[in-house]
Motif scaffolding. Sequence first.
Motif, PDB file in Angstrom:
ATOM      1  N   ASN A   1     -45.316 -42.140 -78.858  1.00 45.92           N
ATOM      2  CA  ASN A   1     -45.826 -43.372 -79.474  1.00 45.92           C
ATOM      3  C   ASN A   1     -46.210 -44.385 -78.400  1.00 45.92           C
ATOM      4  O   ASN A   1     -47.255 -45.029 -78.494  1.00 45.92           O
TER       5      ASN A   1
ATOM      6  N   ALA B   1     -49.385 -43.572 -76.766  1.00 47.00           N
ATOM      7  CA  ALA B   1     -50.561 -43.859 -77.596  1.00 47.00           C
ATOM      8  C   ALA B   1     -51.029 -45.301 -77.438  1.00 47.00           C
ATOM      9  O   ALA B   1     -52.170 -45.629 -77.788  1.00 47.00           O
ATOM     10  N   LEU B   2     -50.186 -46.160 -76.904  1.00 49.69           N
ATOM     11  CA  LEU B   2     -50.521 -47.583 -76.837  1.00 49.69           C
ATOM     12  C   LEU B   2     -51.767 -47.912 -76.011  1.00 49.69           C
ATOM     13  O   LEU B   2     -52.546 -48.776 -76.425  1.00 49.69           O
TER      14      LEU B   2
ATOM     15  N   GLU C   1     -54.532 -46.378 -75.817  1.00 48.00           N
ATOM     16  CA  GLU C   1     -55.679 -46.148 -76.724  1.00 48.00           C
ATOM     17  C   GLU C   1     -55.703 -47.212 -77.822  1.00 48.00           C
ATOM     18  O   GLU C   1     -56.763 -47.749 -78.153  1.00 48.00           O
ATOM     19  N   ILE C   2     -54.552 -47.509 -78.376  1.00 49.24           N
ATOM     20  CA  ILE C   2     -54.467 -48.514 -79.445  1.00 49.24           C
ATOM     21  C   ILE C   2     -54.850 -49.898 -78.908  1.00 49.24           C
ATOM     22  O   ILE C   2     -55.507 -50.685 -79.598  1.00 49.24           O
ATOM     23  N   LYS C   3     -54.491 -50.180 -77.659  1.00 49.47           N
ATOM     24  CA  LYS C   3     -54.797 -51.477 -77.052  1.00 49.47           C
ATOM     25  C   LYS C   3     -56.302 -51.720 -76.928  1.00 49.47           C
ATOM     26  O   LYS C   3     -56.733 -52.868 -76.851  1.00 49.47           O
TER      27      LYS C   3
ATOM     28  N   TYR D   1     -45.141 -52.907 -80.049  1.00 48.94           N
ATOM     29  CA  TYR D   1     -44.390 -51.768 -80.572  1.00 48.94           C
ATOM     30  C   TYR D   1     -42.904 -52.102 -80.470  1.00 48.94           C
ATOM     31  O   TYR D   1     -42.366 -52.242 -79.381  1.00 48.94           O
TER      32      TYR D   1
ATOM     33  N   ARG E   1     -52.960 -39.061 -78.758  1.00 43.87           N
ATOM     34  CA  ARG E   1     -54.274 -39.200 -79.398  1.00 43.87           C
ATOM     35  C   ARG E   1     -54.150 -39.154 -80.922  1.00 43.87           C
ATOM     36  O   ARG E   1     -54.740 -39.965 -81.640  1.00 43.87           O
TER      37      ARG E   1
ATOM     38  N   ALA F   1     -52.534 -42.396 -82.228  1.00 44.39           N
ATOM     39  CA  ALA F   1     -53.486 -43.514 -82.220  1.00 44.39           C
ATOM     40  C   ALA F   1     -54.494 -43.368 -83.360  1.00 44.39           C
ATOM     41  O   ALA F   1     -54.765 -44.337 -84.084  1.00 44.39           O
ATOM     42  N   GLU F   2     -55.029 -42.177 -83.554  1.00 43.94           N
ATOM     43  CA  GLU F   2     -55.989 -41.952 -84.643  1.00 43.94           C
ATOM     44  C   GLU F   2     -55.350 -42.202 -86.001  1.00 43.94           C
ATOM     45  O   GLU F   2     -55.986 -42.759 -86.896  1.00 43.94           O
TER      46      GLU F   2
END
Length: 187
Positions: A22, A25-26, A28-30, A38, A141, A144-145
Amino acid sequence: LNRSLILGSYGFLLPHKGILENIQALPEIKKKYPDVLYIVCCAMHEAQESRNYYETCQAFVKKHGLEPNVVFVTDFLPLEESMVLLQACHVLLMTYLPTEESASGAVRFCVAAQRPLITSKQKIFEEFKDCTLQVEQVTPRNIAEAVFKVLCTDQTQVLKRMKEHSEATSWESVAEKFDVLYREASI
């Protein structure tokens, strides 16, 4: 909390819980939510692997400059305090790696928080498949998706099913069913 996106996880801090994935994934989320937060509301377990895992997660956070985006709450909090933290989140993540656990109290607590919930597709989360978004494989990935999908999809019906599931499996409901069965068996 003044953030455009708040994610959260709950339970004990152990390697199979997918917390590191998790966090990974940050970045990509950022790209879409630069101020994402988080909240890792995961108590330390007495096992040494919990401490080691915490240090691994912390090292990744520091290496990638994610300190403003990740908060670890590793104390074993009273349920009311944990619920407040979970309900402050926009999306909850229970993205366990393959596990032999047969049940999860943590996911039930997340369901009770009534927030969109992403889980991994595993037997442990099978009963929640109709009220969660399940990722096939736990990769940064995919996580994030899944977060982006939840955020751009109306969650009204999913949350309704979540509430119905929570009510149907509450202690009161289960006790009532047992009482009826007991009374019918006594006749």
